[in-house]
Design a protein around this motif. Structure first.
Motif, short mmCIF file in Angstrom:
data_model
loop_
_atom_site.label_atom_id
_atom_site.label_comp_id
_atom_site.label_asym_id
_atom_site.label_seq_id
_atom_site.Cartn_x
_atom_site.Cartn_y
_atom_site.Cartn_z
N LYS A 130 72.66 67.00 40.90
CA LYS A 130 71.23 66.73 40.82
C LYS A 130 70.53 67.07 42.13
O LYS A 130 69.33 66.93 42.23
N GLU A 131 71.28 67.51 43.11
CA GLU A 131 70.69 67.90 44.39
C GLU A 131 69.92 69.20 44.23
O GLU A 131 70.16 69.97 43.30
N LYS A 132 69.00 69.45 45.16
CA LYS A 132 68.20 70.66 45.07
C LYS A 132 69.04 71.91 45.29
O LYS A 132 68.81 72.93 44.67
N GLU A 133 70.01 71.83 46.19
CA GLU A 133 70.86 72.99 46.47
C GLU A 133 72.15 72.87 45.68
O GLU A 133 72.86 71.88 45.80
N MET A 134 72.44 73.88 44.88
CA MET A 134 73.70 73.91 44.17
C MET A 134 74.68 74.77 44.96
O MET A 134 74.30 75.82 45.48
N LEU A 135 75.90 74.32 45.05
CA LEU A 135 76.92 75.05 45.77
C LEU A 135 77.56 76.06 44.82
O LEU A 135 78.05 75.70 43.76
N THR A 136 77.53 77.34 45.21
CA THR A 136 78.15 78.39 44.40
C THR A 136 79.14 79.17 45.25
O THR A 136 78.84 79.54 46.38
N LYS A 137 80.31 79.40 44.68
CA LYS A 137 81.34 80.20 45.34
C LYS A 137 81.66 81.38 44.43
O LYS A 137 81.58 81.28 43.21
N LEU A 138 82.02 82.51 45.05
CA LEU A 138 82.36 83.71 44.29
C LEU A 138 83.78 84.12 44.62
O LEU A 138 84.16 84.21 45.79
N TYR A 139 84.58 84.35 43.59
CA TYR A 139 85.97 84.79 43.74
C TYR A 139 86.12 86.16 43.10
O TYR A 139 85.39 86.52 42.19
N LYS A 140 87.12 86.94 43.59
CA LYS A 140 87.35 88.28 43.06
C LYS A 140 88.86 88.56 43.04
O LYS A 140 89.58 88.13 43.95
N THR A 141 89.32 89.26 42.02
CA THR A 141 90.73 89.64 41.98
C THR A 141 91.02 90.62 43.11
O THR A 141 90.16 91.39 43.52
N ASP A 142 92.25 90.60 43.63
CA ASP A 142 92.63 91.43 44.77
C ASP A 142 92.73 92.90 44.44
O ASP A 142 92.56 93.75 45.30
N LYS A 143 93.06 93.21 43.18
CA LYS A 143 93.22 94.61 42.79
C LYS A 143 92.66 94.81 41.39
O LYS A 143 92.54 93.87 40.61
N PRO A 144 92.32 96.06 41.06
CA PRO A 144 91.84 96.33 39.70
C PRO A 144 92.95 96.14 38.67
O PRO A 144 94.12 96.42 38.95
N LEU A 145 92.59 95.64 37.52
CA LEU A 145 93.52 95.47 36.41
C LEU A 145 93.04 96.34 35.25
O LEU A 145 91.87 96.67 35.16
N ILE A 146 93.95 96.68 34.35
CA ILE A 146 93.61 97.57 33.25
C ILE A 146 93.25 96.77 32.01
O ILE A 146 93.97 95.86 31.61
N ASN A 147 92.10 97.09 31.41
CA ASN A 147 91.61 96.45 30.16
C ASN A 147 91.63 94.92 30.28
O ASN A 147 92.20 94.23 29.46
N LEU A 148 90.97 94.41 31.26
CA LEU A 148 90.94 92.99 31.59
C LEU A 148 90.16 92.19 30.55
O LEU A 148 89.10 92.63 30.08
#
Length: 141
Positions: free
Chosen positions: A86-104
């Motif tokens: 309910k706070e004004k600032e929402m905490l957002t984190k972004l994650y990414k896979t280390d390498k490309p995968l095929i037909n994910l």
């Protein structure tokens, strides 16, 4: 006959009362954003009591694989984790896979005591692999 005319008039007025304004749009002039969005292959949302996850499957390039790997798009997975509060600032984190995968493909996200479990599938049809990994978060109860 008179009732028929009244019903017709009332019908026409009721339809016009519910009409919406015409949708308008403008061209967005941000080439970096345009290129990034053009690579997005799929978006999914997974909502929980205290977190909202959005998964973005993004093509690693605009075409399919150009190396010896047949028939498959190389893709990266981005996961946006927004802590809902309910706070004004929402905490957002972004994650990414280390390498490309095929037909994910994102199969599911489940809540665990120590965070969230992400289940994905990738690979070619006969060699498709299902994998699971955990995103560790502080879960507020």
């Amino acid at each position: 006959m008179k009732n028929y005319v009244w019903i017709l008039l009332l019908s026409l007025f009721s339809f016009s009362a519910f009409a919406q304004d015409e949708i308008k749009y403008t061209e967005e002039k941000a080439p970096e954003l345009s290129k990034a969005l053009a690579k997005v292959h799929a978006i999914n949302s997974f909502g929980f009591k205290t977190h909202l996850f959005k998964t973005f499957v993004v093509n690693a390039d605009f075409g399919y694989t150009k190396d010896e790997t047949p028939e498959g798009a190389k893709q990266l997975l981005y996961i946006s984790d927004t802590e809902l509060s309910k706070e004004k600032e929402m905490l957002t984190k972004l994650y990414k896979t280390d390498k490309p995968l095929i037909n994910l493909e994102i199969l599911e996200i489940n809540e665990l005591p120590e965070g969230y479990e992400v289940k994905v599938a990738h690979g070619l049809n006969e060699d498709r692999i299902e994998e699971t990994f955990t995103i560790k978060t502080t879960i507020k109860k």
